[in-house]
Motif scaffolding. Structure first.
Motif, PDB file in Angstrom:
ATOM      1  N   UNK A 208       0.862  -1.076   0.434  1.00  0.00           N
ATOM      2  CA  UNK A 208      -0.065   0.188   0.091  1.00  0.00           C
ATOM      3  C   UNK A 208       0.975   0.625   0.054  1.00  0.00           C
ATOM      4  N   UNK A 209       0.566   1.926  -0.609  1.00  0.00           N
ATOM      5  CA  UNK A 209       0.989   3.379  -0.742  1.00  0.00           C
ATOM      6  C   UNK A 209       0.096   4.941  -0.412  1.00  0.00           C
ATOM      7  N   UNK A 210       0.622   5.543   0.533  1.00  0.00           N
ATOM      8  CA  UNK A 210      -0.056   6.986   0.734  1.00  0.00           C
ATOM      9  C   UNK A 210       0.525   7.740   0.704  1.00  0.00           C
ATOM     10  N   UNK A 211       1.263   7.922  -0.555  1.00  0.00           N
ATOM     11  CA  UNK A 211       1.749   8.915  -1.465  1.00  0.00           C
ATOM     12  C   UNK A 211       1.396  10.698  -1.899  1.00  0.00           C
ATOM     13  N   UNK A 212       2.271  11.474  -2.585  1.00  0.00           N
ATOM     14  CA  UNK A 212       1.280  12.598  -2.919  1.00  0.00           C
ATOM     15  C   UNK A 212       1.077  12.424  -4.562  1.00  0.00           C
ATOM     16  N   UNK A 213       1.446  13.278  -5.589  1.00  0.00           N
ATOM     17  CA  UNK A 213       1.097  13.599  -6.489  1.00  0.00           C
ATOM     18  C   UNK A 213       2.197  14.269  -7.552  1.00  0.00           C
ATOM     19  N   UNK A 214       2.634  14.524  -6.302  1.00  0.00           N
ATOM     20  CA  UNK A 214       4.202  14.965  -7.183  1.00  0.00           C
ATOM     21  C   UNK A 214       4.218  16.868  -7.382  1.00  0.00           C
ATOM     22  N   UNK A 215       2.347  17.064  -7.456  1.00  0.00           N
ATOM     23  CA  UNK A 215       2.751  18.395  -8.012  1.00  0.00           C
ATOM     24  C   UNK A 215       2.135  19.600  -6.159  1.00  0.00           C
ATOM     25  N   UNK A 216       1.840  18.749  -5.080  1.00  0.00           N
ATOM     26  CA  UNK A 216       1.185  19.873  -4.553  1.00  0.00           C
ATOM     27  C   UNK A 216       2.528  19.987  -3.317  1.00  0.00           C
ATOM     28  N   UNK A 217       2.382  21.118  -2.339  1.00  0.00           N
ATOM     29  CA  UNK A 217       3.447  21.851  -1.302  1.00  0.00           C
ATOM     30  C   UNK A 217       2.643  21.587  -0.137  1.00  0.00           C
ATOM     31  N   UNK A 218       3.049  21.156   0.829  1.00  0.00           N
ATOM     32  CA  UNK A 218       2.312  21.065   2.436  1.00  0.00           C
ATOM     33  C   UNK A 218       1.275  20.193   2.407  1.00  0.00           C
ATOM     34  N   UNK A 219       0.616  20.239   2.926  1.00  0.00           N
ATOM     35  CA  UNK A 219      -0.434  18.904   2.976  1.00  0.00           C
ATOM     36  C   UNK A 219      -0.447  18.287   1.413  1.00  0.00           C
ATOM     37  N   UNK A 220      -0.305  16.904   1.408  1.00  0.00           N
ATOM     38  CA  UNK A 220       0.144  17.098  -0.115  1.00  0.00           C
ATOM     39  C   UNK A 220      -0.765  14.924   0.249  1.00  0.00           C
ATOM     40  N   UNK A 221      -0.335  14.659   1.110  1.00  0.00           N
ATOM     41  CA  UNK A 221      -0.265  13.232   1.530  1.00  0.00           C
ATOM     42  C   UNK A 221      -1.639  13.047   1.998  1.00  0.00           C
ATOM     43  N   UNK A 222      -2.395  11.789   1.864  1.00  0.00           N
ATOM     44  CA  UNK A 222      -3.607  11.760   2.403  1.00  0.00           C
ATOM     45  C   UNK A 222      -3.977  12.285   3.975  1.00  0.00           C
ATOM     46  N   UNK A 223      -5.714  11.688   4.105  1.00  0.00           N
ATOM     47  CA  UNK A 223      -5.524  12.020   5.635  1.00  0.00           C
ATOM     48  C   UNK A 223      -6.835  10.536   5.430  1.00  0.00           C
TER      49      UNK A 223
ATOM     50  N   UNK B 130      -2.289  -0.834  -2.741  1.00  0.00           N
ATOM     51  CA  UNK B 130      -3.671  -0.314  -3.852  1.00  0.00           C
ATOM     52  C   UNK B 130      -3.204   0.939  -3.622  1.00  0.00           C
ATOM     53  N   UNK B 131      -2.768   2.400  -4.086  1.00  0.00           N
ATOM     54  CA  UNK B 131      -2.740   3.578  -3.818  1.00  0.00           C
ATOM     55  C   UNK B 131      -3.307   4.902  -4.164  1.00  0.00           C
ATOM     56  N   UNK B 132      -2.879   5.113  -2.237  1.00  0.00           N
ATOM     57  CA  UNK B 132      -4.040   6.889  -2.085  1.00  0.00           C
ATOM     58  C   UNK B 132      -3.415   7.943  -2.175  1.00  0.00           C
ATOM     59  N   UNK B 133      -3.882   8.484  -3.515  1.00  0.00           N
ATOM     60  CA  UNK B 133      -2.273   9.768  -3.482  1.00  0.00           C
ATOM     61  C   UNK B 133      -3.551  10.978  -3.648  1.00  0.00           C
ATOM     62  N   UNK B 134      -2.418  12.083  -2.871  1.00  0.00           N
ATOM     63  CA  UNK B 134      -2.653  13.512  -2.542  1.00  0.00           C
ATOM     64  C   UNK B 134      -3.449  13.730  -1.786  1.00  0.00           C
TER      65      UNK B 134
END
Length: 215
Positions: free
Chosen positions: A104-119, A130-134
């Motif tokens: 499983x990945x709880x990752x970013x999309x590569x475009x965000x700053x600050x809060x960039x990962x899932x809640x 599964x991948x949960x992104x952004x």
């Protein structure tokens, strides 16, 4: 600390029928080791201790195959089953009673700053790979099917499958456990509907040809 360890052990017994003894958990469960090391690294991170939290995170990654950034916030009774390949980003926030399977990945999309990962809310289950992104929110009592890619927020009491992830069950149809073999297949359903529609159109064309021949 001892209360935290006891609670973690109880959680594993509850979630994993393969767990046979406390000693087995202490020595053979990488998810258990990764979570405990993260608890320590997270405290040091918020005390603004330099470098050491990241070093602890890398040590945990080396021995367990689980990569959790020390900045990630994780609630109580969190369980990583098997663990290999799990990645949790720095600004991830995870509620209580959450279960992650391997890959499983709880990752970013590569475009965000600050809060960039899932809640993630409480009582969330994320299936294998599964991948949960952004910067999105996965609500309470949500199940995410194996191999899904979720890039939009999901409401409470939902089940999500597919690439991109789609809500296939919601509040009116709650499920207690994530049974991958019984999850709906939205892509398969759409293909089946298209196949049926093509058959209808072909039948209509044959009827028109026959009518023209007879006339």
């Amino acid at each position: 600390m001892f209360r935290t360890i006891r609670e973690q052990i109880d959680t594993i017994f509850r979630e994993d029928p393969a767990a046979k003894s406390v000693l087995e958990i202490l020595f053979c469960y990488p998810g258990f080791h990764a979570v405990l090391l993260h608890r320590l690294a997270h405290k040091l991170y918020h005390w603004r201790v330099p470098l050491i939290p990241r070093i602890l995170s890398q040590i945990s990654r080396f021995f367990t195959g689980v990569e959790i950034h020390p900045g990630a916030s994780i609630g109580r009774r969190f369980f990583i089953d098997h663990g290999m390949g799990v990645v949790i980003g720095e600004t991830s926030e995870i509620g209580d009673d959450v279960l992650l399977y391997q890959g499983v990945t709880l990752g970013g999309t590569g475009k965000e700053k600050g809060k960039r990962h899932p809640t993630l809310g409480n009582n969330v289950v994320i299936g294998t790979g599964a991948k949960v992104l952004g910067n999105i929110r996965i609500g309470d009592h949500v199940k995410v099917g194996a191999g899904s890619v979720v890039v939009r927020s999901v409401p409470d009491h939902s089940t999500v499958v597919g690439v991109p992830g789609r809500v296939v069950r919601s509040k009116g149809e709650p499920i207690e456990v994530l049974e991958h073999g019984k999850l709906p297949d939205p892509e398969g359903q759409e293909i089946e509907e298209l196949r049926a529609r093509v058959e209808q159109l072909e039948a209509a064309i044959r009827a028109l040809r026959e009518e023209k021949i007879i006339s």
